[in-house]
Design an enzyme around this catalytic site. Sequence first.
Site, short mmCIF file in Angstrom:
data_model
loop_
_atom_site.label_atom_id
_atom_site.label_comp_id
_atom_site.label_asym_id
_atom_site.label_seq_id
_atom_site.Cartn_x
_atom_site.Cartn_y
_atom_site.Cartn_z
CD1 TRP A 170 12.46 0.32 6.92
CD2 TRP A 170 10.80 -0.96 7.71
NE1 TRP A 170 11.45 1.16 7.37
CE2 TRP A 170 10.43 0.40 7.86
CE3 TRP A 170 9.91 -1.94 8.14
CZ2 TRP A 170 9.21 0.80 8.40
CZ3 TRP A 170 8.69 -1.55 8.68
CH2 TRP A 170 8.35 -0.20 8.80
N GLY A 171 13.66 -4.42 3.99
CA GLY A 171 14.71 -5.16 3.29
C GLY A 171 15.36 -6.31 4.05
CG LEU A 190 3.24 0.51 -3.41
CD1 LEU A 190 1.72 0.49 -3.31
CD2 LEU A 190 3.66 1.22 -4.69
CB SER A 191 6.74 2.46 2.30
OG SER A 191 7.45 3.22 3.24
CB CYS A 358 -3.20 -7.64 15.91
SG CYS A 358 -4.12 -6.62 14.74
C1 LIG Z 1 3.60 -5.62 6.29
S1 LIG Z 1 4.80 -4.97 5.19
C2 LIG Z 1 5.82 -6.40 5.05
C3 LIG Z 1 7.23 -6.03 4.68
C4 LIG Z 1 8.20 -7.20 4.57
N1 LIG Z 1 7.78 -8.19 3.61
C5 LIG Z 1 8.44 -7.83 5.91
O1 LIG Z 1 8.05 -8.99 6.10
O2 LIG Z 1 9.03 -7.16 6.76
C6 LIG Z 1 3.94 -4.89 3.61
C7 LIG Z 1 4.79 -4.43 2.45
O3 LIG Z 1 4.02 -4.54 1.24
C8 LIG Z 1 4.29 -3.42 0.44
N2 LIG Z 1 3.19 -3.24 -0.52
C9 LIG Z 1 1.89 -3.14 -0.27
N3 LIG Z 1 1.19 -2.96 -1.41
C10 LIG Z 1 2.09 -2.98 -2.43
C11 LIG Z 1 1.99 -2.86 -3.84
N4 LIG Z 1 0.82 -2.62 -4.43
N5 LIG Z 1 3.14 -2.97 -4.56
C12 LIG Z 1 4.34 -3.16 -3.96
N6 LIG Z 1 4.49 -3.28 -2.62
C13 LIG Z 1 3.38 -3.18 -1.86
C14 LIG Z 1 4.43 -2.29 1.44
O4 LIG Z 1 5.06 -1.17 0.87
C15 LIG Z 1 5.26 -2.99 2.51
O5 LIG Z 1 6.62 -2.93 2.17
#
Ligand SMILES: C[S@@+](CC[C@H](N)C(=O)[O-])C[C@H]1O[C@@H](n2cnc3c(N)ncnc32)[C@H](O)[C@@H]1O
Length: 394
Positions: A170-171, A190-191, A358
């Site tokens: 969420w940036g 990817l979301s 978890c």
């Molecule tokens: C657990 S979230 C973490 C989000 C963020 N980094 C945080 O710490 O709040 C995992 C993130 O990885 C992204 N993601 C997973 N596989 C991906 C891919 N193949 N390419 C780009 N983003 C990916 C998901 O869309 C999501 O935004």
Amino acid sequence: MFAQFSETLGALQLPLRVVVKGGPTLDLGPDPRVTLLINDLGLLQEMQNPTLDKLGAAYIDQRLDIQGNIMDVIAVADRLSKGLLGDNTEPAPERTEHDKQMDAEAISYHYDLSNDFYALWLDPQMVYSCGYFRNPEDSLATAQTQKLDHLCRKLRLKPGEHLLDVGCGWGGLARHAARYYDVQVHGITLSKAQLALAQARSEAAGLTDRVTLELRDYRDLAGRENYDKIVSVGMFEHVGHANLGAYFKILFEQVKPGGLVMNHGITAKYIDGRQVGRGAGKFIGRYVFPHGELPHLSMAIASMSEQGLEVLDVESLRLHYARTLEHWSGNLEHHLEQAGQLVSDKTLRIWRIYLAGCAYGFKRNWMNIHQILAVKPLADGTHHVPWTREDLYR
Ligand SMILES: C[S@@+](CC[C@H](N)C(=O)[O-])C[C@H]1O[C@@H](n2cnc3c(N)ncnc32)[C@H](O)[C@@H]1O
């Protein structure tokens, strides 16, 4: 059946009350803190072999209801499972060949659930990864801000630099880095649901001149050496063992010589991937993170090194993640009614078990989480990273 059940479980002296629908009630130890309401008699037989995934599935399918503090429920379930099954570990789960479509579907299943649901229990920045607690009593919001800053400091961000945030969620990190370190951030996710809210938030914060966010798979990053620094937080768990080399190769290709790469992610307890927690991982794979895979730290480091990234520093944040998850779980438990209006009953049951489970698993060392900082050395093999870590803590 009930007599056999009570005999087997009674010996464990658990603080557990079992209430069979339309049937007897049984206390399996003194001062029961947790009540299991058995809606399906067939479960009594299955509970002779109580793996954690089976217990979780029974709850999700409403064959079983629970009463009591969710952390106590998880602890009692684990004692029950361990009491009957011992400490046995299962072999490594089957790994999948990840392709883009499979990953997009898996990500959508988890992250496109409902932004409002996630907002109920994450911190205000909606950071969906392990916080950094300078003090265990820090609030979740403080711990997440500290984590964002810890990452930016480790990356030694300087004004005007270009930062790639792989899996930007969420940036929160993109906004923090742009606002306080004056860098240009390119975030990919990817979301679709995440992207929409992340974009709205960066607009509301007046950061669109420094933050560019898009829906893009890491395998679709174009060009080479576009970024001074790269950060990936909570994302590499989705990559899969088969693609680990390709993933780090892309990070290596995308970062400029002399640039830093930070990979922050959950790692497996054992090198051979054998599972701990009597089915806990199976539950997560089936209901929470389809096709998620946890490499061991040594595998991640080996893979980075093979691709030319020199590992500089590794930090375990395992207990920080246990604490973060306790906050998330606690927040969700406080908002169960609202959550029930945002997601289905089944989803809510899954997420209750996942967050509390978890928290329990990280605390018990069933898995770990590591920040791995690496550099892409300059052509002559040197780099300009500070010689000590002192600057991180000033
Ligand atoms: C657990 S979230 C973490 C989000 C963020 N980094 C945080 O710490 O709040 C995992 C993130 O990885 C992204 N993601 C997973 N596989 C991906 C891919 N193949 N390419 C780009 N983003 C990916 C998901 O869309 C999501 O935004």
